[in-house]
Motif scaffolding. Structure first.
Motif, PDB file in Angstrom:
ATOM      1  N   GLU A 116       0.979  -1.461  -0.187  1.00  0.00           N
ATOM      2  CA  GLU A 116       0.115  -0.156   0.350  1.00  0.00           C
ATOM      3  C   GLU A 116       0.564   1.200   0.143  1.00  0.00           C
ATOM      4  O   GLU A 116       0.358   2.432  -1.123  1.00  0.00           O
ATOM      5  N   ARG A 117       1.753   1.303   0.836  1.00  0.00           N
ATOM      6  CA  ARG A 117       2.897   2.771   0.494  1.00  0.00           C
ATOM      7  C   ARG A 117       3.301   2.884  -0.669  1.00  0.00           C
ATOM      8  O   ARG A 117       4.272   4.721  -1.035  1.00  0.00           O
ATOM      9  N   LEU A 118       3.147   1.787  -1.606  1.00  0.00           N
ATOM     10  CA  LEU A 118       3.454   2.699  -2.726  1.00  0.00           C
ATOM     11  C   LEU A 118       3.128   3.218  -3.516  1.00  0.00           C
ATOM     12  O   LEU A 118       3.614   4.458  -4.502  1.00  0.00           O
ATOM     13  N   ALA A 119       1.956   3.941  -3.145  1.00  0.00           N
ATOM     14  CA  ALA A 119       0.491   4.860  -3.851  1.00  0.00           C
ATOM     15  C   ALA A 119       1.567   6.129  -3.773  1.00  0.00           C
ATOM     16  O   ALA A 119       1.661   6.889  -4.724  1.00  0.00           O
ATOM     17  N   ALA A 120       1.865   6.406  -2.261  1.00  0.00           N
ATOM     18  CA  ALA A 120       2.336   7.686  -2.155  1.00  0.00           C
ATOM     19  C   ALA A 120       4.288   8.377  -3.140  1.00  0.00           C
ATOM     20  O   ALA A 120       3.952   9.507  -3.277  1.00  0.00           O
ATOM     21  N   LEU A 121       3.845   6.911  -3.781  1.00  0.00           N
ATOM     22  CA  LEU A 121       5.811   7.463  -4.643  1.00  0.00           C
ATOM     23  C   LEU A 121       4.748   8.381  -5.922  1.00  0.00           C
ATOM     24  O   LEU A 121       6.311   8.581  -6.742  1.00  0.00           O
ATOM     25  N   LEU A 168      10.949  13.610  -4.868  1.00  0.00           N
ATOM     26  CA  LEU A 168      12.019  12.829  -4.687  1.00  0.00           C
ATOM     27  C   LEU A 168      12.629  12.226  -5.961  1.00  0.00           C
ATOM     28  O   LEU A 168      12.359  12.268  -7.012  1.00  0.00           O
ATOM     29  N   THR A 169      13.817  11.366  -4.889  1.00  0.00           N
ATOM     30  CA  THR A 169      15.076  11.347  -6.067  1.00  0.00           C
ATOM     31  C   THR A 169      15.307   9.458  -5.412  1.00  0.00           C
ATOM     32  O   THR A 169      14.796   8.804  -4.242  1.00  0.00           O
ATOM     33  N   ALA A 170      15.936   9.165  -6.474  1.00  0.00           N
ATOM     34  CA  ALA A 170      15.758   7.355  -6.334  1.00  0.00           C
ATOM     35  C   ALA A 170      16.865   7.106  -6.643  1.00  0.00           C
ATOM     36  O   ALA A 170      17.971   7.766  -8.389  1.00  0.00           O
ATOM     37  N   HIS A 171      17.543   6.153  -6.430  1.00  0.00           N
ATOM     38  CA  HIS A 171      19.375   5.289  -7.216  1.00  0.00           C
ATOM     39  C   HIS A 171      18.865   3.989  -6.751  1.00  0.00           C
ATOM     40  O   HIS A 171      19.139   3.674  -6.002  1.00  0.00           O
ATOM     41  N   TYR A 172      19.307   3.042  -7.829  1.00  0.00           N
ATOM     42  CA  TYR A 172      19.393   1.848  -7.790  1.00  0.00           C
ATOM     43  C   TYR A 172      20.364   1.601  -8.871  1.00  0.00           C
ATOM     44  O   TYR A 172      20.025   1.594 -10.069  1.00  0.00           O
ATOM     45  N   VAL A 173      20.494   0.219  -9.234  1.00  0.00           N
ATOM     46  CA  VAL A 173      21.327  -0.687  -9.824  1.00  0.00           C
ATOM     47  C   VAL A 173      20.135  -1.718 -10.651  1.00  0.00           C
ATOM     48  O   VAL A 173      19.280  -2.067 -10.427  1.00  0.00           O
ATOM     49  N   GLN A 174      20.653  -2.001 -12.219  1.00  0.00           N
ATOM     50  CA  GLN A 174      19.618  -3.157 -13.322  1.00  0.00           C
ATOM     51  C   GLN A 174      20.657  -4.167 -13.740  1.00  0.00           C
ATOM     52  O   GLN A 174      21.186  -2.898 -14.543  1.00  0.00           O
ATOM     53  N   GLY A 175      20.270  -4.770 -13.726  1.00  0.00           N
ATOM     54  CA  GLY A 175      21.166  -5.617 -15.106  1.00  0.00           C
ATOM     55  C   GLY A 175      22.147  -5.939 -15.120  1.00  0.00           C
ATOM     56  O   GLY A 175      22.631  -5.974 -13.578  1.00  0.00           O
TER      57      GLY A 175
END
Length: 835
Positions: free
Chosen positions: A581-586, A595-602
């Motif tokens: 449920e917390r995701l809707a706020a994003l 809002l900033t986000a940093h992460y890796v994929q692949g």
């Protein structure tokens, strides 16, 4: 453009001029001959190492190609007469191209002919490139047989053709073997220092050919996104005579055996440059590929373009419960969904009767599976859901047909086959393993014809394979991150495992679903999932609210659109899985916050992902990567605005000549040459080095003016406003708007093999704020040290950014360290940049 020009009448006649380094693209053509060509069933080498990448995968020679090679070695090819079906005239594409998608192994051929007049008798050198094979006859004599026949891999050779001053008839046979997505083309470029005249053997005037060429080259939908139900075509010049225009829209690539969705004909009258082609109110909302034919008397030319329809208003379901939103999605899918397997889930889950419509859906699904068409794994999983969850609601004949299809299917490369099903990409590996796992669980004691195993053995083997898949994506993330095309395919497999699976497999599927929905929430703005993507197509980039992914955001977070896509949505809606449920706020930060986000994929951190997002605008980037390498479908930098569902912008290096092409990378989706990219807070930088003699010597920005409230190009800043969201793009070279043809109103180019771009975003509440934003741009400076190369971006009262081709990003001279090299997004809240 190819550079070909129509010559004036002369003693030698009239035609299209081809000069040194230009391509011969004027031909008359036969129809395409297509033959089902499977070869002998065989096992394939299992080359899946569970280390997924974006780009070419060498899977070896499939049975159809083995059969082709065997035939090519012994055959003799005779010159044939053929009826002329259409013309290929000079336009954007320097290749003569027929690329497309065929779900089954298909041998393809097409004949072409022209007359080439040389300045004097002699031999002339050409560069011949092809995906496929090419035979060339000159005046009835075979002069070239070039047959590389490597799947989607270009072969190149130099040839010599004799030409005469009185004119030589040149005939080409162009062939290819399609293994699903097929690049099929040839390019004949003049190397000799000469000018040739190309004439077409048709009974048509020079004026007619000129007009057909101009119409096909310049046509575009006006607007690209149709909201009033009227499909209008705009041309750069008025027709000089009446021209018949035919338009056809085929069903989705998965249902090409069905009748066209649109088959329209209209006349572009002499003196007109706008045509109302058709009323498209009956079309479902979506991005539609449109095949056009322009005809004057018996002479015609074809052109492929695209447009979108959107009549559905944005839904605000945020006050409804998740269960209520799921029910709304099921009802919409049952009434308006495409006739694919997912629609059966909606129909049966809602308790609706088994009628002719449901029988058609299941019949379509069984045909795809029984013929082992490529992508049949995508419909096998929902069919197994139907069989496992609603079997008692199905008549005996449907139960028996489904059971037979399950037991006869080919579930992996270690089972014999002569199809061209694609087993090797991240999404297909998952769906094949899930299919094998669920089929074995549902029919544990039955015998599976292709493998010779029992269901229990299939389940055990599939479990081992699924563990490898989960181990990989849990350690490395997804190669197809944020993909509006492929997250729905991942959902097919993961939702089925969460619903019908057991034990650790079920738990791991649920955990990965949470991670996918987290990334979707982060990159959804105004109800549209967007952001940098591991794999993107034009249709996903140009039509955000119309993708298969968009309704997942609508159901999951309560705001957005429904559409006819049913690949996996009905599995989400009919199942018990619920995103945190917390995701809707994003999806929409509070006013004044960013809002900033940093992460890796692949694999091996293929993408270091950065997001800056407010309630009005978001900037998303893939940092670093492999600069200078050939791109695939990576969407590196993405701008998205909340003010309009189509308000989006990006920068890329075209991967092909044709603005309406479909290669990987294409003109707008992916990059021909990958940039060095970085993002720091609300600013992104891109540095391009295209190398020596690139096929396309410019980069460009996509900004659809019709989707924005304001678009200004001033002082080399491209300034955008949608609602309260602002953005500005600048470059180290002059930004030049494209004023005509497919690029009009959307394309802004920067010439040069080494160039840089800067993108910055902000927001404000009124006209005065936007004026302050525009005025502030005078304080920014973007410069390029061409020799290193290195970008430098200076800002008023804040840090200077530097992006080096080799060393990456620096902040005020200090090397930048990416703050989070894990798969879990590190999310922070900052004050928004406001004006």
């Amino acid at each position: 453009m190819t550079g070909l020009k129509k010559a004036a009448d002369s003693a030698a006649g009239s035609g299209f001029v081809v000069r040194q380094d230009q391509s011969v693209t004027a031909w008359v053509m036969s129809s395409v001959h297509a033959q089902y060509y499977p070869g002998e069933p065989a096992l394939a080498e299992d080359r899946v190492g569970y280390r997924f990448i974006n780009g070419f995968v060498d899977v070896g020679d499939l049975p159809c190609r083995v059969a082709l090679w065997k035939d090519v070695k012994t055959r003799s090819v005779a010159l044939e007469e053929f009826a002329v079906e259409a013309l290929n005239l000079p336009g954007f594409n320097r290749r003569v191209e027929f690329s497309g998608f065929w779900h089954r192994p298909t041998r393809l051929s097409r004949w072409l002919k022209n007359r080439i007049i040389a300045p004097k008798d002699g031999n002339y050198r050409f560069r011949l490139a092809t995906c496929g094979g090419v035979h060339i006859w000159v005046d009835g004599v075979l002069k070239t047989a070039f047959e590389p026949f490597k799947r989607n891999k270009e072969g190149v050779t130099e040839i010599v053709l004799p030409m005469t001053a009185r004119g030589s008839e040149v005939v080409v046979l162009c062939e290819e073997l399609a293994e699903r997505d097929a690049l099929w083309y040839f390019e004949l470029a003049l190397l000799s220092e000469a000018s040739l005249l190309v004439d077409l053997p048709v009974e048509s005037s020079e004026e007619t050919l000129d007009l057909l060429k101009a119409l096909a080259t310049s046509v575009r939908p006006a607007p690209l996104h149709v909201r009033d139900g009227k499909l209008r075509l705009l041309f750069e010049q008025a027709a000089t005579v009446d021209v018949t225009v035919e338009g056809r829209i085929l069903p989705s690539v998965h249902m090409r055996d069905k009748p066209p969705l649109l088959d329209a004909r209209a006349v572009l009258r002499a003196g007109e440059r706008m045509l109302d082609l058709a009323d498209v109110l009956h079309l479902p909302d979506g991005f539609h590929p449109l095949d056009l034919t322009f005809r004057i008397d018996d002479v015609s030319i074809a052109r492929h373009i695209g447009f979108a329809t959107l009549r559905e208003e944005k839904r605000d379901l945020r006050r409804q419960s998740l269960d209520a939103r799921k029910t709304a999605a099921l009802q919409f899918a049952a009434e308006h969904g495409e006739q694919r397997a997912g629609k059966a889930i909606a129909t049966l889950h809602l308790g609706r009767p088994v009628d002719d419509g449901l029988r058609e859906v299941i019949g379509n699904t069984l045909a795809s599976i029984n013929e082992r068409r490529d992508c049949s794994d995508f419909v096998m999983v929902p069919l197994l859901w139907v069989y496992g969850s609603y079997q008692d609601r199905l008549p005996q004949d449907l139960q028996q047909a489904i059971r037979a299809a399950i037991l006869d299917y080919r579930y992996w490369v270690d089972e014999p086959g002569n199809d061209v099903m694609w087993f090797w990409s991240e999404n297909h590996v998952l769906c094949f393993h899930v299919s094998q796992y669920l089929a074995g669980r549902l029919l544990p004691r039955a015998g599976f014809a292709c493998s010779g195993r029992t269901g229990r053995e299939q389940e055990r083997l599939a479990t081992e394979r699924l563990i490898k898949w989960f181990d990989s994506v849990e350690a490395h993330g997804l190669a197809e991150w944020n993909s509006a095309a492929y997250y729905p395919i991942d959902f097919i497999g993961l939702l089925a495992l969460e619903h019908l699976g057991d034990g650790d497999i079920k738990k791991r599927a649920r955990a990965l679903l949470d991670r996918l929905f987290t990334m979707i929430a982060l990159h959804t703005l105004g109800g549209v999932p967007a952001g940098s993507m591991g794999r993107a197509y034009d249709k996903e980039l140009r039509a955000g609210p119309l993708t298969e992914l968009a309704p997942f955001a609508t159901v999951g977070f309560g705001e957005g659109w429904f559409n006819q896509g049913v690949a996996a949505l009905t599995m989400f809606a009919a199942g018990s899985y619920a995103p945190p449920e917390r995701l809707a706020a994003l999806t929409s930060p509070p006013a004044g916050e960013a809002l900033t986000a940093h992460y890796v994929q692949g694999h091996d951190e293929a993408a270091r992902l950065v997001l800056y997002k407010t309630a009005n605008v978001q900037l998303s980037s893939m940092m670093d990567g492999k600069p200078g390498g050939r791109g695939h479908q990576q969407h590196v930098v993405d701008l998205r605005f909340a003010g309009d569902p189509f308000a989006r912008a990006w920068v890329n290096h075209p991967g092909e000549d044709d603005p309406w092409g479909s290669q990987r990378p294409s003109y707008w989706a992916g990059n021909g040459s990958m940039p060095r990219a970085a993002q720091y807070k609300n600013i992104a930088l891109l540095l391009y080095d295209l190398g020596e003699n690139p096929r396309i010597g410019f980069t460009h920005a996509y900004v659809e003016a019709d989707a924005f409230d304001e678009v200004h190009l001033e002082n080399n800043w491209l300034i955008l406003r949608s609602g309260k969201g602002y953005a500005a793009l600048t470059a180290t070279g002059e930004i030049e708007p494209v004023s005509g043809g497919p690029g009009a109103g959307i394309e802004y180019r920067v010439a040069g093999t080494r160039s840089g771009w800067a993108v910055l975003v902000g927001e404000g509440t009124d006209e005065a704020a936007f004026a302050r934003f525009r005025e502030s741009l005078a304080g920014y400076r973007l410069s390029l040290d061409v020799d290193l190369p290195r970008l430098r971006f200076s800002q008023p009262k804040t840090a200077t950014l530097s992006l080096d081709w080799h060393d990456g990003l620096s902040i005020d001279g200090a090397p930048y360290t990416f703050p989070n090299r894990t798969l879990e997004p590190a999310i922070r809240v900052l004050d928004a940049v406001r004006f």
